[in-house]
Motif scaffolding. Sequence first.
Motif, PDB file in Angstrom:
ATOM      1  N   HIS A 126      11.126  11.564  -4.079  1.00 40.13           N
ATOM      2  CA  HIS A 126      11.749  12.703  -4.602  1.00 40.13           C
ATOM      3  C   HIS A 126      13.227  13.025  -4.727  1.00 40.13           C
ATOM      4  O   HIS A 126      13.550  13.788  -6.150  1.00 40.13           O
ATOM      5  N   ASP A 127      13.785  12.991  -3.548  1.00 39.43           N
ATOM      6  CA  ASP A 127      16.103  12.764  -4.263  1.00 39.43           C
ATOM      7  C   ASP A 127      16.103  12.110  -4.556  1.00 39.43           C
ATOM      8  O   ASP A 127      17.351  12.158  -5.811  1.00 39.43           O
ATOM      9  N   LYS A 128      15.666  10.998  -4.513  1.00 32.41           N
ATOM     10  CA  LYS A 128      16.084   9.438  -6.206  1.00 32.41           C
ATOM     11  C   LYS A 128      15.706  10.232  -7.457  1.00 32.41           C
ATOM     12  O   LYS A 128      16.175  10.093  -8.084  1.00 32.41           O
ATOM     13  N   ARG A 129      14.573  10.477  -7.961  1.00 34.73           N
ATOM     14  CA  ARG A 129      14.211  11.538  -8.919  1.00 34.73           C
ATOM     15  C   ARG A 129      15.094  12.505  -9.455  1.00 34.73           C
ATOM     16  O   ARG A 129      15.617  12.053 -10.604  1.00 34.73           O
ATOM     17  N   ARG A 130      15.333  13.630  -7.989  1.00 34.56           N
ATOM     18  CA  ARG A 130      16.397  14.327  -8.421  1.00 34.56           C
ATOM     19  C   ARG A 130      17.923  13.402  -8.792  1.00 34.56           C
ATOM     20  O   ARG A 130      18.711  14.109  -9.861  1.00 34.56           O
ATOM     21  N   ALA A 131      17.833  13.028  -8.251  1.00 34.66           N
ATOM     22  CA  ALA A 131      19.058  11.960  -8.484  1.00 34.66           C
ATOM     23  C   ALA A 131      19.513  11.392  -9.567  1.00 34.66           C
ATOM     24  O   ALA A 131      20.838  11.501 -10.434  1.00 34.66           O
ATOM     25  N   VAL A 132      18.436  10.740  -9.941  1.00 33.11           N
ATOM     26  CA  VAL A 132      18.604  10.329 -11.377  1.00 33.11           C
ATOM     27  C   VAL A 132      18.630  11.224 -12.756  1.00 33.11           C
ATOM     28  O   VAL A 132      19.838  11.001 -13.786  1.00 33.11           O
ATOM     29  N   ALA A 133      17.671  12.819 -12.681  1.00 34.71           N
ATOM     30  CA  ALA A 133      17.669  13.375 -13.046  1.00 34.71           C
ATOM     31  C   ALA A 133      18.987  14.079 -13.551  1.00 34.71           C
ATOM     32  O   ALA A 133      19.283  15.063 -14.787  1.00 34.71           O
ATOM     33  N   GLY A 134      19.836  14.297 -12.313  1.00 33.62           N
ATOM     34  CA  GLY A 134      21.115  14.707 -12.060  1.00 33.62           C
ATOM     35  C   GLY A 134      20.510  16.363 -11.566  1.00 33.62           C
ATOM     36  O   GLY A 134      21.644  16.794 -12.203  1.00 33.62           O
ATOM     37  N   GLY A 135      19.641  16.389 -10.873  1.00 29.42           N
ATOM     38  CA  GLY A 135      19.340  18.031 -10.693  1.00 29.42           C
ATOM     39  C   GLY A 135      19.204  17.917  -9.048  1.00 29.42           C
ATOM     40  O   GLY A 135      20.668  17.730  -8.650  1.00 29.42           O
ATOM     41  N   TRP A 136      19.269  19.193  -8.652  1.00 27.51           N
ATOM     42  CA  TRP A 136      19.282  19.697  -7.279  1.00 27.51           C
ATOM     43  C   TRP A 136      18.584  18.482  -6.102  1.00 27.51           C
ATOM     44  O   TRP A 136      17.876  17.951  -6.754  1.00 27.51           O
ATOM     45  N   ARG A 137      19.844  18.266  -5.192  1.00 28.51           N
ATOM     46  CA  ARG A 137      19.408  17.272  -4.098  1.00 28.51           C
ATOM     47  C   ARG A 137      18.636  17.471  -2.994  1.00 28.51           C
ATOM     48  O   ARG A 137      19.246  18.787  -2.774  1.00 28.51           O
ATOM     49  N   VAL A 138      18.427  16.661  -2.266  1.00 23.15           N
ATOM     50  CA  VAL A 138      17.424  16.974  -1.100  1.00 23.15           C
ATOM     51  C   VAL A 138      18.952  16.936  -0.328  1.00 23.15           C
ATOM     52  O   VAL A 138      20.354  15.202  -0.167  1.00 23.15           O
TER      53      VAL A 138
END
Length: 114
Positions: A43-55
């Motif tokens: 989940h954190d990897k997906r958010r990092a790639v998308a530029g969103g909220w991180r864990v």
Amino acid sequence: MSWLLPLALPIGGALWLALFGPHWSWLAGYALASLATFALYAHDKRRAVAGGWRVPEATLHLMELAGGWPGALAGQRWLRHKTQKRSFRTVFWLIVLLHWALWGSWLWWQIRAC
């Protein structure tokens, strides 16, 4: 495949539990914590790639500490996530060492009691 080496002691402990111990809940707990931690890394990897909220890193470390470090190790290797920041890796490997010490101590006492 050298990243599998740290799993040797927990796997040995798991085999000991499976063969000689009544404590299956430990195995289930470790497996669930590892799966949840891997999912959190993904989940954190997906958010990092998308530029969103991180864990938060503290959350990842708490999951590792709760027994999810094998899932975290798999997430780091397979997802190529959280592998660059030295301070994060240092805390991660300290958590792994703590778990190794606990598994090693427990196994030593179990073998000694036989």
